[in-house]
Scaffold this motif. Structure first.
Motif, PDB file in Angstrom:
ATOM      1  N   UNK A 230       0.805  -1.224   0.000  1.00 45.88           N
ATOM      2  CA  UNK A 230       0.000   0.000   0.000  1.00 45.88           C
ATOM      3  C   UNK A 230       0.837   1.273   0.000  1.00 45.88           C
ATOM      4  N   UNK A 231       2.154   1.166   0.250  1.00 42.26           N
ATOM      5  CA  UNK A 231       2.997   2.361   0.297  1.00 42.26           C
ATOM      6  C   UNK A 231       3.554   2.752  -1.062  1.00 42.26           C
ATOM      7  N   UNK A 232       3.302   1.945  -2.096  1.00 41.34           N
ATOM      8  CA  UNK A 232       3.945   2.238  -3.377  1.00 41.34           C
ATOM      9  C   UNK A 232       3.175   3.239  -4.239  1.00 41.34           C
ATOM     10  N   UNK A 233       2.005   3.669  -3.787  1.00 39.47           N
ATOM     11  CA  UNK A 233       1.260   4.691  -4.505  1.00 39.47           C
ATOM     12  C   UNK A 233       0.562   4.226  -5.762  1.00 39.47           C
ATOM     13  N   UNK A 234       0.423   2.911  -5.941  1.00 39.31           N
ATOM     14  CA  UNK A 234      -0.175   2.416  -7.179  1.00 39.31           C
ATOM     15  C   UNK A 234      -0.875   1.081  -6.955  1.00 39.31           C
ATOM     16  N   UNK A 278       5.618   0.264  -9.155  1.00 36.63           N
ATOM     17  CA  UNK A 278       4.662  -0.631  -8.517  1.00 36.63           C
ATOM     18  C   UNK A 278       5.374  -1.834  -7.918  1.00 36.63           C
ATOM     19  N   UNK A 279       4.947  -2.204  -6.688  1.00 40.19           N
ATOM     20  CA  UNK A 279       5.552  -3.331  -5.982  1.00 40.19           C
ATOM     21  C   UNK A 279       4.504  -4.387  -5.602  1.00 40.19           C
ATOM     22  N   UNK A 280       3.438  -4.442  -6.417  1.00 35.91           N
ATOM     23  CA  UNK A 280       2.411  -5.465  -6.211  1.00 35.91           C
ATOM     24  C   UNK A 280       2.648  -6.702  -7.072  1.00 35.91           C
TER      25      UNK A 280
END
Length: 294
Positions: A230-234, A278-280
């Protein structure tokens, strides 16, 4: 100045990674070209991914930035990461439209990449029925051009964080349908999500272009992937369409994503300039999963 700073950073990455990588060479039309090959380097008829770096990058830089070397080892595949002349690809745009450094005049990258595929197939390394192509930014635009001019070579394609050049789209006559994954960030300042009249087709218009070519219908399914960071802004939304067999078209929209290849494992780079990374999802694995299950 911001673009210059970003490209300078990419140059530093390329220099650092090139020092740790052993390149291969091939002569095409009298020009010596270089590429990095990662994975099992012996005759085995393996799946081959051709992965094209962005402007001012290199094959070695893209391998490290996107984790292609790790994926090749884990999945027993080959990844060829060629180097563009002047660290750029002749993607079909007029040189005046390049935001970074253009390739030398007269560069024939279509011939180079076709020759590289043929070389790896002839050497027994690659299975000619399982050759795939992807690229980032300028490399993604070159991916589009290869689909337009040499679709016969590829079993799947994935232009990433890029636009379809208008000049390429107008002349595009693909010889066959190829499964396609298109990925873009909505906050990308260097490859805008929306179309630019007379210059490029943005995400939705590029998708519509290839859906028509592949004979696809309307949306088949749409889902938002888990927001793992949730901290990656995307966040990532995936849309599939009703397409014929072996002609699937898939859309990845990174809401809030910048001019970055997504990765869980790799650290963010220059997010204040390039936008959020993005880190999802792990980008390289996402592409391979699409290629092997078209």
């Amino acid at each position: 100045m911001r673009l210059i700073a970003a490209m300078s950073f990419v140059m530093l990455l390329a220099i650092a990674s090139s020092a740790q990588a052993q390149g291969e060479r091939i002569n095409v039309q009298g020009v010596e070209r270089t590429y990095l090959l990662v994975g099992q380097k012996k005759p085995a008829r393996l799946p081959l991914i051709l992965a094209l770096h962005g402007n001012r990058g290199s094959g070695a830089q893209f391998a490290r930035y996107a984790g292609w070397d790790e994926l090749a080892r884990q999945e027993n595949i080959l990844v060829a990461l060629p180097d563009g002349l002047n660290r750029a690809w002749a993607d079909g745009r007029p040189q005046a439209q390049f935001r970074g450094k253009p390739p030398p005049p007269g560069t024939d990258d279509v011939a180079f990449l076709a020759a590289l595929v043929a070389h790896l197939v002839q050497q027994g390394y690659a299975d000619p029925t399982r050759v795939y192509i992807t690229g980032l930014s300028n490399g993604g635009a070159m991916t589009y051009r290869m689909l337009c001019e040499r679709a016969d070579l590829f079993a799947g394609a994935a232009p990433i964080i890029t636009n379809l050049p208008d000049a390429v789209a107008r002349a595009c006559r693909p010889s066959r349908r190829v499964p396609l994954l298109v990925m873009n960030g909505t906050a990308d300042r260097f490859a805008p999500f929306a179309s630019q009249s007379g210059l490029t087709l943005g995400h939705e218009d590029a998708l519509a272009f290839w859906r028509r070519h592949n004979g696809c219908g309307e949306i088949d399914a749409r889902r938002t992937l888990p927001d793992r960071d949730p901290t990656d802004g995307s966040t990532v939304a995936v849309t599939s369409y009703a397409c014929p067999a072996n002609a699937r078209v898939l859309s990845y929209v990174i809401a809030g994503g910048g001019h970055q290849f997504p990765s869980i494992a790799k650290a963010p780079v220059l997010e204040n300039l390039l936008g959020p990374r993005n880190r999802d999802i792990e980008g390289s694995r996402t592409l391979w999963d699409f290629f092997r299950h078209p």
